[in-house]
Design an enzyme around this catalytic site. Structure first.
Site, PDB file in Angstrom:
ATOM      1  N   ASP A 103       0.842  -1.191   0.000  1.00 37.14           N
ATOM      2  CA  ASP A 103       0.000   0.000   0.000  1.00 37.14           C
ATOM      3  C   ASP A 103       0.878   1.242   0.000  1.00 37.14           C
ATOM      4  O   ASP A 103       2.040   1.194   0.401  1.00 37.14           O
ATOM      5  CB  ASP A 103      -0.888   0.034   1.257  1.00 37.14           C
TER       6      ASP A 103
HETATM    7  N1  URA Z   1      -1.356  -5.851   4.038  1.00 37.50           N
HETATM    8  C1  URA Z   1      -1.824  -4.596   3.965  1.00 37.50           C
HETATM    9  O1  URA Z   1      -2.871  -4.286   4.509  1.00 37.50           O
HETATM   10  N2  URA Z   1      -1.113  -3.688   3.259  1.00 37.50           N
HETATM   11  C2  URA Z   1       0.063  -3.962   2.654  1.00 37.50           C
HETATM   12  O2  URA Z   1       0.682  -3.079   2.050  1.00 37.50           O
HETATM   13  C3  URA Z   1       0.540  -5.278   2.751  1.00 37.50           C
HETATM   14  C4  URA Z   1      -0.180  -6.207   3.442  1.00 37.50           C
END
Ligand code: URA
Length: 241
Positions: A103
């Site tokens: 993310d």
């Molecule tokens: N889980 C999440 O919520 N975000 C990420 O970036 C990776 C795993």
């Protein structure tokens, strides 16, 4: 393969610069000056020297980046900073791309490569490649949280997580999560199902490769031989089919 492409793939110049330098007599093939950029060379057999430096051709390149917050895991974006901007232009020209996504606000280990088959297989749900994340969360985790992760958390609308390992620290507001899959916003959604909220998330390992602690956010380096072997073994591309 064309001589100018081989030079460019070795990361020593752009394709255009390579072509101009070849025309100017700055490349030899097996000891002879070659002035034709489109001359066919065999990277496995021919010895190419460019501007006095013998070139070592690599079919693929593998990089680890310590992804900073604020960057999207993409090769391009019209409005947001994207991870490929953090690599030198030679790598972008080679066509490197991130193996999976973190993310925008997630930090840590992001592997990038131009080896499509290895990337594809490392991300395949069938291969159960392990990823370890460190986290902080807003409230102390309940005493049954580890068991809930182990049993497989239901994210709603029929979406079920595979068993995962939750290891909170003493205060239960930080720790690590180990996943063998990669659903959209998975860890954030798992914590929400437990009535909690992730405040920071950082990927520490991917497919048995650990983020190099010497890399500051935004810094990168190529994988070592050993790390590359670990990645290929996890993806099952270490041996011919
Ligand atoms: N889980 C999440 O919520 N975000 C990420 O970036 C990776 C795993």
């Amino acid at each position: 393969m064309r001589l100018d492409k081989l030079i460019c793939d070795c990361g020593v110049s752009t394709r255009k610069e390579a072509a101009a330098a070849v025309r100017a007599g700055q490349a030899t093939v097996n000891g002879n000056v070659v002035r034709e950029p489109d001359k066919k060379v065999d990277p496995g057999l021919d010895t190419v020297v460019f501007r006095g430096i013998p070139l070592v051709y690599r079919r693929f390149v593998y990089v680890m980046l310590n992804k900073p917050a604020g960057y999207v895991s993409a090769t391009d974006d019209r409005s947001l900073p994207y991870v490929l901007e953090l690599l030198p232009p030679e790598y972008r020209k080679r066509g490197l791309f991130p193996v999976g996504r973190l993310d925008r606000d997630t930090t840590g280990l992001l592997v990038m490569t131009d080896d499509g088959q290895t990337a594809h297989r490392a991300l395949s749900p069938r291969r159960h490649v392990e990823k370890v994340y460190s986290f902080t969360c807003i409230a102390p985790l309940s005493p049954d949280a580890e068991a809930a992760f182990q049993a497989g958390i239901a994210l709603g609308e029929g979406e079920e997580c595979k068993p995962a390992i939750l290891s909170p620290d003493g205060k239960r507001t930080a720790g690590t999560v180990t996943l063998t899959e990669g659903k959209y916003h998975q860890i954030k959604r798992m914590f929400e199902r437990l009535g909690n909220k992730i405040t920071t998330l950082k990927r520490e390992t991917f497919a048995g490769i650990a983020l190099d602690p010497a890399l500051a956010p935004g810094e990168w380096r190529e994988l070592t031989k050993e790390e590359t072997a670990t990645l290929l073994a996890a993806a099952g591309t270490d041996k011919p089919e």
